[in-house]
Motif scaffolding. Structure first.
Motif, PDB file in Angstrom:
ATOM      1  N   GLN A 156       0.843  -1.194   0.000  1.00 24.04           N
ATOM      2  CA  GLN A 156       0.000   0.000   0.000  1.00 24.04           C
ATOM      3  C   GLN A 156       0.876   1.241   0.000  1.00 24.04           C
ATOM      4  N   ASN A 169       0.317   5.013   1.268  1.00 25.03           N
ATOM      5  CA  ASN A 169      -0.620   5.821   2.054  1.00 25.03           C
ATOM      6  C   ASN A 169      -1.970   5.109   2.248  1.00 25.03           C
ATOM      7  N   GLY A 170      -1.895   3.822   2.497  1.00 26.61           N
ATOM      8  CA  GLY A 170      -3.105   3.073   2.802  1.00 26.61           C
ATOM      9  C   GLY A 170      -3.884   2.623   1.582  1.00 26.61           C
ATOM     10  N   LYS A 171      -3.394   2.936   0.400  1.00 24.20           N
ATOM     11  CA  LYS A 171      -4.102   2.541  -0.816  1.00 24.20           C
ATOM     12  C   LYS A 171      -3.331   1.418  -1.508  1.00 24.20           C
ATOM     13  N   VAL A 172      -4.026   0.340  -1.858  1.00 26.10           N
ATOM     14  CA  VAL A 172      -3.357  -0.811  -2.454  1.00 26.10           C
ATOM     15  C   VAL A 172      -2.826  -0.442  -3.835  1.00 26.10           C
ATOM     16  N   ARG A 173      -1.505  -0.605  -4.045  1.00 24.82           N
ATOM     17  CA  ARG A 173      -0.907  -0.278  -5.336  1.00 24.82           C
ATOM     18  C   ARG A 173      -0.293  -1.489  -6.013  1.00 24.82           C
ATOM     19  N   ARG A 205       0.864  -6.006  -5.571  1.00 22.55           N
ATOM     20  CA  ARG A 205       0.823  -7.258  -4.810  1.00 22.55           C
ATOM     21  C   ARG A 205       2.068  -8.051  -5.152  1.00 22.55           C
ATOM     22  N   HIS A 227       4.607   5.686  -8.544  1.00 19.60           N
ATOM     23  CA  HIS A 227       3.765   6.497  -7.668  1.00 19.60           C
ATOM     24  C   HIS A 227       4.566   7.329  -6.682  1.00 19.60           C
ATOM     25  N   ASN A 230       2.965  -1.119   4.127  1.00 21.94           N
ATOM     26  CA  ASN A 230       2.324   0.164   3.860  1.00 21.94           C
ATOM     27  C   ASN A 230       3.382   1.258   3.889  1.00 21.94           C
TER      28      ASN A 230
END
Length: 865
Positions: free
Chosen positions: A810, A812-816, A818, A843, A861
């Motif tokens: 993640q 900032n807490g957003k899944v980017r 795997r 990103h 994260n």
RNA sequence: GCCGAAGUGGCGGAAUUGGCAGACGCGCUGGACUCAAAAUCCAGUUCUCGCAAGAGAGUGUCGGUUCGACCCCGACCUUCGGCACCA
């Protein structure tokens, strides 16, 4: 080869074999753990519906599971066979209730067989047989001797339509639970059990029932309704008598401006005798008595009352206050009389304003003044005492104690506890129940029937007509002789509430044929308390309190060693079905018989009056006509599909609206299982254990799924999450179906071994849910004996472990991103891998990494900005 | 009115402990097989934008705690259940 199997033939075949082998007889090996699983036994109405089906399937899955775990399992079934419907049917069809009941029992017994439920039928009991109800009478006599069963005249709930007395629990919104007639009050001599003696214990012991749903315990606590307060007297100078009152708000005692009595209060008569208000007051009292519970009892009804013309004297300040009679005071609670404090009680306030009675505030919020003249509602919050003599200035919380202590030390009153729970009225003016074993002798008075004359049998020479207790129509029953003086005596013609039957049946199952006692002490010690009790949540307050009460009484009588009957309780939700209510015809209409099934979201119109119908989801019942029967489901889809489906649709403690929309999914699933095994039976190797470790990564993956499934199904049965357990097996089949093709392509021992292990696990995991299919497949792969007697799945946690895990990255807490990595990778390695990820790099462009949180085997994260 | 539980796709429902929302199934869409259908099998299916890669939003509403909330906290809304003049 066909795509589906012959369900009916397979199910009949195995049901036949189970019966021949008496497979479900209770095992009693001394070396094994004992497990008592009990379903609430049904009233034998003749038809099992989907609510029953879910209830008894849950029990069957759990019982079968425990048998496979190697335990001795007691899984009995019986019939709560006394009760009104049989009697109503007798009036309607002129058949004797016994015949009608026996026919219903036979039909339901048969349906349980069709469902494949593993009951030990050698232990079947039926409460309407003398072998059972004779012990109701015996237990009643033991309680009578202890003063726990007694007779008194009282105002009781009377259903004019059923012509019988109802327990408080059987009155719903002032209406008869059975026939919806308005319930009225009637004074009758009635038999009671002194359950109030056990109120405190029933309350206290709830604490120890760790494995009961909190919801049920809360309902019982409310039902028992303990409240602490002070009881004291207001004197009646003119009458040389006094009025006893109970209050939980003794801090408001200086605010009393009037007294109120219930219309039934015993002092009413004396108070009115030489009052100038006599005529008016009597008329009011009579009006109240004629009113039904709903007219009088509901809170929405306006408060009404009448002044008696008499005054009472307050013991705390010597003031004289007028005595009123009002409909809002209940004779059944407390003392039937209240001290009225309009300033601090909303009911008293409304009453006082209506009749112009003064209001005096004695508690005020800090820094404010509450004026009795102008206040618009009662002030019920905390505050400071005023107008309260020596207690002025105290907080009302302090005053509670101070005034109570003062009253006790000066002998005015005493602290007491009151319960909402009332004694259990067990008398019923009905035929189809247990006769109460009591005699009335003209010379010796009331006598218990001698124990050696039990059971007092129900006579058969009776007539069934509306509104008459058929037992009183027998020319022979009531007439008997006195065991003491030999003179003529008369038998009690009331019968017992059927809740008596169900208050101890769980004990009878331990030794259903005991002839010289209600139960065998050793057998009861072996099996009870019940390890798992399951039934509808609607029994939270009545049956479940009564059964607890009986257990405590039996313990006090020295007959059992425990004080609670059920250690684990599971309450299943109710299954309802949509039905259509016509408010002008006042009846329920059901598709397809009464109208066409309306489209979703559209309203339907009544075929006879054209008014639009109200869609309601109601509990399935014969009278509403929204029944979906278990046998119709079993005939259409087979018992295995029906059983699996009722558990698959959702969590069993949820209420649900019945729909068979999804049933085809389960039907397809079981057919896929059948094809998976039947079409590849030649690929099954009984000696799979010799080669099961061999083979490559794909083989390992399949084995992993097998053992993960075994873990999940086991855990899910234990936690009553049958829906997810079934899902897990569906997932397994989704993996195995493509794998099975390998047997043809690559028929090595290694392939067969993996397949064989999987199939064996699948059949056994499925067997509590779909026992017929499982037996068939078990035989098909060449196994001897029954799958029911095989050992439960042995899940290997090592094999179940994932070797690679997906790490979520993640930003900032957003899944980017795997990442697929080896299990147990280090924090540093994971952090580096995450930061190296190309997606993350894009990103991150131009941002500073501030912090990185790593949860091993789960996620990374990256906090950046 | 008081007490309690629950609000997640079109539907039933998943989601160990605060860590990938939507498992599994229904339904729907497309395809294979078939003369055709049924059955079966394969693929897709939270929403919005986009040809796509992808981007954004999203677990009743509003706020809070946290690196991170379906999950914890506060307020509210809705539904269901229990009790309902209990002094």
């Amino acid at each position: 080869m066909t795509d589906s199997y012959d369900i009916q033939q397979i199910e009949r075949k195995w049901q036949q074999r189970w019966k021949e082998k008496n497979l479900f007889a209770t095992r009693n090996d001394p070396g094994r753990r004992n497990f008592y699983y009990l379903d609430m036994f049904p009233y034998p109405s003749g038809k099992l519906h989907m609510g029953h089906m879910r209830n008894y399937t849950i029990g069957d899955v759990v019982a079968r599971y425990h048998v496979m775990r190697g335990e001795n399992v007691l899984h009995p079934m019986g019939w709560d066979a006394f009760g009104l419907p049989a009697e109503n049917a007798a009036i309607k069809n002129q058949t004797h209730p016994r015949e009608w009941t026996h026919a219903c029992i036979a039909e339901m017994h048969n349906q349980f067989g069709q469902m494949g439920i593993s009951f030990d039928w050698d232990r079947e009991i039926s409460t309407c047989e003398p072998e059972y109800y004779g012990w109701n009478q015996w237990l009643f006599l033991q309680m009578y001797r202890r003063g726990l069963a007694y007779r008194r005249g009282s105002f009781v709930n009377w259903c004019p339509s059923c012509a019988t007395v109802l327990a408080n629990e059987q009155v719903k919104q002032g209406l008869c639970e059975r026939c919806d007639a308005l319930v009225t009050k009637k004074q009758l001599e009635q038999w009671f059990f002194k359950i109030t003696d056990y109120a405190q214990q029933l309350l206290d012991d709830l604490e120890a029932l760790e494995h009961w749903p909190e919801r049920v315990k809360t309902m019982q606590r409310k039902w028992i309704g303990r409240s602490e307060g002070v009881q004291f007297r207001f004197t009646l100078p003119g009458l040389d008598s006094a009025i006893e009152v109970f209050t939980t708000r003794i801090d408001t005692v200086f605010g009393v401006t009037f007294m109120v009595l219930a219309p039934e209060h015993p002092l009413v008569e004396a108070l009115l005798r030489d009052s100038d208000r006599e005529a008016e007051a009597r008329a009011f009292v009579q009006k109240c008595m004629a009113q039904s519970e709903i007219e009088r009892g509901s809170a929405e009804v306006a408060k009404e009352g009448v002044f008696t013309g008499q005054y009472a004297v307050s013991p705390v300040n010597g003031e004289q206050v007028p005595i009123w009679i009002a409909n809002y005071v209940l004779m059944e609670y407390g003392t039937g009389a209240v001290m009225a404090v309009p300033a601090h009680d909303q009911r008293d306030f409304e009453f006082a304003r209506q009749y112009g009675i003064p209001v005096r505030a004695v508690i005020q919020p800090e820094g404010e003044v509450v004026d009795g003249e102008t206040m618009e509602e009662a002030y019920v919050e905390a505050g400071v005492q005023v107008n309260s003599g020596q207690f002025d200035g105290l907080s009302n919380i302090e005053a509670q104690t101070a005034i109570a202590k003062f009253m006790e030390s000066s002998g005015i009153g005493r602290r007491t506890v009151n319960y909402r729970l009332r004694d259990w009225c067990l008398s019923r003016q009905r035929y189809w129940g247990t006769p109460i074993p009591i005699l009335y002798c003209d010379t010796c008075g009331l006598l218990p029937a001698p124990e050696d004359q039990l059971p007092v049998l129900l006579p058969t020479d009776v007539e069934f007509t509306v509104g008459v207790n058929p037992l009183t129509t027998s020319p022979t029953f009531a007439q008997t002789s006195c065991p003491q003086c030999g003179g003529s005596a008369r038998r009690e013609t009331d019968t017992m509430d059927t809740f008596v039957d169900s208050s101890w049946y769980m004990l009878r199952f331990a030794s259903p044929h005991a002839g010289t006692a209600p139960f065998d002490r050793d057998d009861v010690e072996r099996w009870l308390p019940v390890d798992q009790y399951v039934g509808g949540v609607e029994h939270a307050t009545m049956h479940l309190i009564y059964a607890r009460f009986f257990t405590k009484v039996l313990n006090d009588l020295g007959l059992v060693k425990f004080r609670e009957p059920f250690t684990h309780l599971f309450t299943q939700g109710m299954i309802g079905k949509a039905t259509y209510w016509c408010s002008s015809c006042r009846k329920y209409l059901n598709p397809p018989a009464d109208l066409a099934e309306p489209e979703a979201g559209k309203t339907a119109a009544c075929p006879s009056c054209e008014k639009s119908l109200e869609r309601r989801v109601e509990k399935m019942s014969k009278s509403i006509g929204n029944l979906v029967t278990a046998d119709s489901m079993c005939q259409t889809y087979g018992a295995d599909t029906a059983r699996t489906y009722v558990l698959f649709v959702g969590p069993p403690d949820n209420d649900g609206e019945w729909s068979d929309e999804g049933v085809s999914g389960v039907y397809r699933f079981l057919n896929r299982v059948w094809r998976l095994v039947a079409l590849h039976a030649e690929g099954f190797d009984p000696d799979w254990r010799n080669h099961v470790g061999e083979g490559g990564e794909e083989y390992k993956t399949v084995r992993r799924k097998v053992h993960q499934t075994a873990q999940k199904v086991t855990r899910d049965i234990e936690r009553f999450a049958f829906n997810t357990g079934i899902s897990a097996m569906m997932e397994l089949v989704n993996v195995l179906t493509p794998f099975a093709e390998r047997i043809g392509q690559d028929p090595t021992l290694a392939t067969k071994a993996v397949f064989s292990e999987a199939v064996e696990y699948l059949i056994l995991g499925l067997s509590p849910f779909a026992p017929h299919l499982s037996e068939e497949l078990w035989a098909l792969i060449g196994k001897q004996g029954s799958a029911y007697q095989a050992a439960w799945l042995d899940a290997d946690p090592e094999l179940a472990k994932e070797e690679e895990v997906t790490i979520v990255v993640q930003l900032n807490g957003k899944v980017r991103d795997r990442l697929l990595v080896q299990r147990a990778a280090s924090r540093q390695a994971l952090e580096q891998l995450a930061l190296d990820s190309p997606v993350i790099k894009t990103h991150l462009d131009g941002k500073n990494v501030r912090k990185v949180i790593v949860v091993p085997d789960k996620l990374v994260n990256i906090v950046a900005g």
